[in-house]
Each structure stands twice: as C-alpha cells, then as structure tokens.
Design a protein around this motif. Structure first.
Motif, PDB file in Angstrom:
ATOM      1  N   GLY A 247      -2.816   0.066  10.454  1.00 38.03           N
ATOM      2  CA  GLY A 247      -3.039  -0.109   8.922  1.00 38.03           C
ATOM      3  C   GLY A 247      -2.756  -1.667   8.687  1.00 38.03           C
ATOM      4  N   ARG A 248      -1.835  -2.315   9.276  1.00 42.93           N
ATOM      5  CA  ARG A 248      -1.791  -3.635   9.032  1.00 42.93           C
ATOM      6  C   ARG A 248      -2.753  -4.677   9.540  1.00 42.93           C
ATOM      7  NH1 ARG A 248       1.828  -1.636   6.258  1.00 42.93           N
ATOM      8  NH2 ARG A 248       3.871  -2.539   5.775  1.00 42.93           N
ATOM      9  N   LEU A 249      -3.854  -4.112  10.013  1.00 45.40           N
ATOM     10  CA  LEU A 249      -4.866  -4.997  10.586  1.00 45.40           C
ATOM     11  C   LEU A 249      -5.861  -4.957   9.447  1.00 45.40           C
ATOM     12  CD1 LEU A 249      -5.527  -3.658  14.048  1.00 45.40           C
ATOM     13  CD2 LEU A 249      -4.044  -5.686  13.472  1.00 45.40           C
ATOM     14  N   SER A 250      -5.735  -4.191   8.539  1.00 43.36           N
ATOM     15  CA  SER A 250      -6.873  -4.150   7.222  1.00 43.36           C
ATOM     16  C   SER A 250      -6.351  -5.539   6.259  1.00 43.36           C
ATOM     17  CB  SER A 250      -6.524  -2.951   6.267  1.00 43.36           C
ATOM     18  OG  SER A 250      -7.325  -2.921   5.096  1.00 43.36           O
ATOM     19  N   PRO A 251      -7.565  -6.040   5.574  1.00 41.96           N
ATOM     20  CA  PRO A 251      -7.001  -7.313   4.975  1.00 41.96           C
ATOM     21  C   PRO A 251      -6.465  -6.600   3.451  1.00 41.96           C
ATOM     22  CG  PRO A 251      -9.509  -6.539   4.799  1.00 41.96           C
ATOM     23  CD  PRO A 251      -9.130  -5.912   6.137  1.00 41.96           C
ATOM     24  N   VAL A 252      -6.491  -5.699   3.425  1.00 39.93           N
ATOM     25  CA  VAL A 252      -5.794  -5.086   1.888  1.00 39.93           C
ATOM     26  C   VAL A 252      -4.463  -4.797   2.284  1.00 39.93           C
ATOM     27  CG1 VAL A 252      -8.076  -3.655   1.000  1.00 39.93           C
ATOM     28  CG2 VAL A 252      -6.101  -2.598   2.345  1.00 39.93           C
ATOM     29  N   ALA A 253      -3.930  -4.909   3.542  1.00 41.55           N
ATOM     30  CA  ALA A 253      -2.533  -4.962   3.765  1.00 41.55           C
ATOM     31  C   ALA A 253      -1.789  -6.137   3.846  1.00 41.55           C
ATOM     32  CB  ALA A 253      -2.298  -4.185   5.202  1.00 41.55           C
ATOM     33  N   LYS A 254      -2.444  -7.314   3.622  1.00 37.89           N
ATOM     34  CA  LYS A 254      -2.002  -8.573   3.605  1.00 37.89           C
ATOM     35  C   LYS A 254      -0.796  -8.626   2.827  1.00 37.89           C
ATOM     36  CE  LYS A 254      -2.899 -13.409   2.382  1.00 37.89           C
ATOM     37  NZ  LYS A 254      -3.996 -14.219   1.811  1.00 37.89           N
ATOM     38  N   ASN A 255      -0.436  -8.039   1.514  1.00 32.58           N
ATOM     39  CA  ASN A 255       0.754  -8.139   0.768  1.00 32.58           C
ATOM     40  C   ASN A 255       1.685  -7.042   1.045  1.00 32.58           C
ATOM     41  OD1 ASN A 255      -0.167 -10.481  -0.499  1.00 32.58           O
ATOM     42  ND2 ASN A 255      -1.455  -9.484  -2.013  1.00 32.58           N
ATOM     43  N   GLY A 256       1.627  -6.414   2.034  1.00 32.25           N
ATOM     44  CA  GLY A 256       2.694  -5.258   2.495  1.00 32.25           C
ATOM     45  C   GLY A 256       2.957  -4.138   1.780  1.00 32.25           C
ATOM     46  N   GLY A 257       1.996  -3.867   0.801  1.00 30.99           N
ATOM     47  CA  GLY A 257       2.160  -2.663  -0.002  1.00 30.99           C
ATOM     48  C   GLY A 257       3.212  -2.791  -0.830  1.00 30.99           C
ATOM     49  N   LEU A 258       3.741  -1.411  -1.482  1.00 29.40           N
ATOM     50  CA  LEU A 258       4.743  -1.310  -2.380  1.00 29.40           C
ATOM     51  C   LEU A 258       5.828  -0.541  -1.762  1.00 29.40           C
ATOM     52  CD1 LEU A 258       2.537  -0.840  -5.741  1.00 29.40           C
ATOM     53  CD2 LEU A 258       3.979  -2.988  -4.950  1.00 29.40           C
ATOM     54  N   LEU A 259       7.091  -0.793  -2.077  1.00 26.30           N
ATOM     55  CA  LEU A 259       8.220  -0.126  -1.868  1.00 26.30           C
ATOM     56  C   LEU A 259       8.735   0.848  -3.115  1.00 26.30           C
ATOM     57  CD1 LEU A 259       9.969  -2.887   0.462  1.00 26.30           C
ATOM     58  CD2 LEU A 259       8.853  -0.878   0.932  1.00 26.30           C
ATOM     59  N   SER A 260       9.297   2.018  -2.650  1.00 25.57           N
ATOM     60  CA  SER A 260       9.960   2.780  -3.650  1.00 25.57           C
ATOM     61  C   SER A 260      11.304   2.101  -4.058  1.00 25.57           C
ATOM     62  CB  SER A 260      10.111   4.246  -3.340  1.00 25.57           C
ATOM     63  OG  SER A 260      10.867   4.772  -3.941  1.00 25.57           O
ATOM     64  N   PRO A 261      11.460   2.017  -5.245  1.00 28.58           N
ATOM     65  CA  PRO A 261      12.656   1.092  -5.578  1.00 28.58           C
ATOM     66  C   PRO A 261      13.872   2.228  -5.511  1.00 28.58           C
ATOM     67  CG  PRO A 261      11.451   1.834  -7.635  1.00 28.58           C
ATOM     68  CD  PRO A 261      10.478   2.126  -6.499  1.00 28.58           C
ATOM     69  N   TYR A 262      13.784   3.575  -5.218  1.00 29.92           N
ATOM     70  CA  TYR A 262      14.749   4.438  -5.192  1.00 29.92           C
ATOM     71  C   TYR A 262      14.885   4.935  -3.809  1.00 29.92           C
ATOM     72  CZ  TYR A 262      17.536   8.698  -6.201  1.00 29.92           C
ATOM     73  OH  TYR A 262      18.648   9.357  -6.531  1.00 29.92           O
TER      74      TYR A 262
END
Length: 394
Positions: free
Chosen positions: A361-376
C-alpha cells in the motif's frame, strides 16, 4: 611547460576544497531529504499522520536508520540458550555491519566486529562451533574466544612477527553487549547508556517473574517476510486490529485493551478473567511490549512468554523468528507444545499477511503522508514512530 611547486600545491588545494564542498552538499542533501519528507509527520494537530511512505520503501531512509537507529541503541540480536558449548559462534548483521557472537570457555557470550585485524576479512559467515580458537580462513591469524590475537603465521617472514608489531594491540574489536535473561543485545556505540538503565521501563514490567523457572519450549522460524521492519513492530504495538484480523484465533475484545507508552517501552495490554477463556484461541490477560528499536516480548498470563527477533535486511524485507517460553518451571507435554505452536503460527501468519499488504500500500502516491493514526488506539504506534523520526533527524 612543467608546473611549479606552487601551482601543484594550488591545484591539489582546489581539488580538496571541491571535494569538501561536494561532501557537505551530499550530507546536507541527505539531511534535507529526511526533514522534508517528515513534514507531514511533524505537523501539529489533533489527528496525527504516520511516518511517510518513504520511511518504509526508501533504501536511503533505511540506510539512515542503520546509521542512527541501529547504531546508537541497544539492538536485539539473539538468544543465549542457542549457545550450548564454548566456541559456538553466530554471525549477525547490525546496522549493515557484520558482528560476531561467540561463547567463551567461561560460558560468557562475547560480541566482536566480525572482521580480521589483518586484512579485515569477515571471519565467520555462518553459525558453527569454532573450537577453542578462532582462525581467519585467509592467512590463519588466530584468536582465542575472548578476541585476543594468539598467532600470526609468517606475518614477519620466518620470525612470524615483524619488528614493532605488538599482538596485544591487534585483537578483535569488541562490541558492547548485554544479556537480559535469555536475550542478547548489542550496541555499536561504545559510549551508550548501560542496558539496565536504558531498558528499565521494560524491565519494570517483569519484576514478579522468577526467570530461573523460565524455559524455552518452542521456536517458530518465519524466515523472510516481505515488509519493512517497522510494520512488524507497529502491528504488535497496537490493539486496534485484533478484533478484525484475529477474529478466529483470539478472543480479546478491543474495548478491554489499553495502550502503554513509557519512554523506550511502548505497547498495549488487556486484562481478562477466567470466565473469558476460550479453548483453542488466545483469550488470556496479555502484555504486548517492545523495547526500541527491535525487541518484542509478549507476556500471556499466567505462564507464557513469547519473544520475537526481527532482523531487517533492506527497506522491504525482514527476517523474523519467535521463541516461546513457559515461566512456571513445570514440564509441558509434546501435545501442548504443538497446540501452542499451531496457535501462534496461525496468529502470526494473519499478521504477516497484513504487514505485507501495508508494504504494498505504501507504493501508492496517496500513501505519501502516511495515513492517519487513531489518537486512542495508536498513540503507542505514534510514540514508536516519533523515536524513529527523532533518531534519523539528528
């Protein structure tokens, strides 16, 4: 026309100046490459991004990790119980460097740079027993099991040693080593903090265990997994995925989990009682803990521990194996061992499939910024990633 001495000196001075500028440019480029790509990770806000995709796919980033994360911290490299006899030697790779673990005649395990003092050959290239002495296969320079140089055949001609050569100054170069119960750690930075102080946040979680009763009962060697080493660490740290990925192998409700962030020790945990236990699945109180950068230890109440050795080979591949221990000092039947091995093999294969898909999945250009992390549920992942980001940014 021959150049004058002054012209020669000026010429080499200019060349040296150009080389210095180029080296500084490369260093600055490396630094800016890391800093620029961490901009989304460092952005302030209630919701945090994960590490950028290049942190998992870039060989340049991995090389920087070798120079920082794995060169300045206590790296887990092996299991002491696998060294049975004096002379047992195991070559390992730490931060891209060859390191040798070897058991001496007193039963202690030493660590050395796996490089002969003569022509710097890698002395041992596979696990073996070297006997009472360690001999380089190139010119037979020979060392004892404490790394002292003992023989240099014909190095000085018929006299063996040339004038001015002092054998005591040319032994193997030692690497800082610590053994916590069965687990071997090395640190390439000789000025690093002592292991016991560094690992105190992790060690404090095991004060109630009598480690003299601990016994390794099974080893699961998973070989090479097609994923970055950090994905395996992060997957172990967070509980968010358990109820989705491990529906058939575990019975540990998400709402009963909580995360743990304590300095270099991060992970998660769950507290259950006997009424929650389901035969054939993981359904006991557990602690899922890590020690930065690559040590993983799981505690499964009342009497089981699992420790993982993760060895990155490049940005997209990691070797992994797990040793399972009992902690009550009691014998365990072969049937029980096989049942434990099957359960954990199935659980890990579920995890590995997910981690390999994370890598893809990290090969996709939309993954550039690393996605989001659950704060909890993923604050422990964020803490781990922050340690990586801090290390590579120095």
């Amino acid at each position: 026309i021959l150049p004058t001495n002054y012209q020669v000196i000026a010429y080499y001075a200019i060349i040296g100046f150009i080389i210095l500028i180029l080296n500084n440019h490369i260093l600055n480029m490396d630094s800016s490459f890391i800093t620029d790509n961490l901009s989304s990770f460092n952005k302030e806000g209630a919701l945090k991004h994960g590490l950028p995709s290049m942190a998992y796919t870039s060989e340049e980033f991995y090389k920087t990790e070798c120079q920082t994360v794995f060169s300045n911290n206590w790296v887990f490299v092996g299991f002491a119980h696998e060294f049975n006899e004096p002379g047992d030697a195991v070559p390992v790779n730490v931060a891209g460097q060859p390191v040798l673990l070897i058991k001496n005649v007193n039963g202690s395990i030493n660590a050395f740079h796996n490089s002969c003092s003569h022509r710097c050959l890698k002395i041992v290239d596979k696990a073996c027993n070297v006997g009472s002495m360690l001999s380089c296969p190139y010119h037979s320079w020979t060392y004892n099991l404490d790394g002292d140089l003992c023989a240099t055949p014909f190095f000085g001609g018929r006299e063996h040693q040339p004038e001015g050569f002092n054998m005591t100054e040319h032994g193997l170069h030692s690497v800082k080593i610590a053994i916590w119960h069965d687990w071997i750690f090395v640190n390439l930075n000789s000025e690093s903090q002592d292991f016991e102080e560094y690992a105190k946040p992790l060690i404090n979680n095991f004060q109630d265990i009598d480690f003299k009763k601990m016994n390794p009962v099974a080893t699961l060697d998973f070989g090479e997994i097609e994923t970055n080493w950090k994905f395996l660490m992060e997957n172990f740290i967070e509980p968010y995925h358990v109820q989705f990925v491990h529906r058939t192998t575990t019975n540990q409700p998400l709402e009963d989990h909580y995360t743990i962030v304590d300095g270099v020790c991060v992970g998660s945990a769950i507290d259950l009682d006997e009424n929650d236990k389901v035969e054939g699945s993981l359904s006991v109180s557990s602690r899922y803990l890590t020690l930065f950068p690559n040590f993983i230890i799981g505690r499964y109440f009342p009497d089981q521990i699992g420790v993982y050795l993760n060895v990155p080979t490049d940005s997209g591949h990691t070797l992994q194996k797990r040793v399972i221990y009992t902690t009550d000092g009691k014998a365990i039947s072969d049937k029980s061992v096989e049942e434990i091995k099957k359960l954990w093999w199935d659980v890990h294969k579920e995890d590995h499939a997910i981690c390999e898909k994370m890598q893809l999945g990290r090969l996709s250009p939309v993954a550039k910024n690393g996605g989001l992390l659950s704060p909890y549920w993923e604050d422990s992942v964020r803490a781990f990633q922050q340690m990586v980001a801090d290390a590579v940014s120095k």
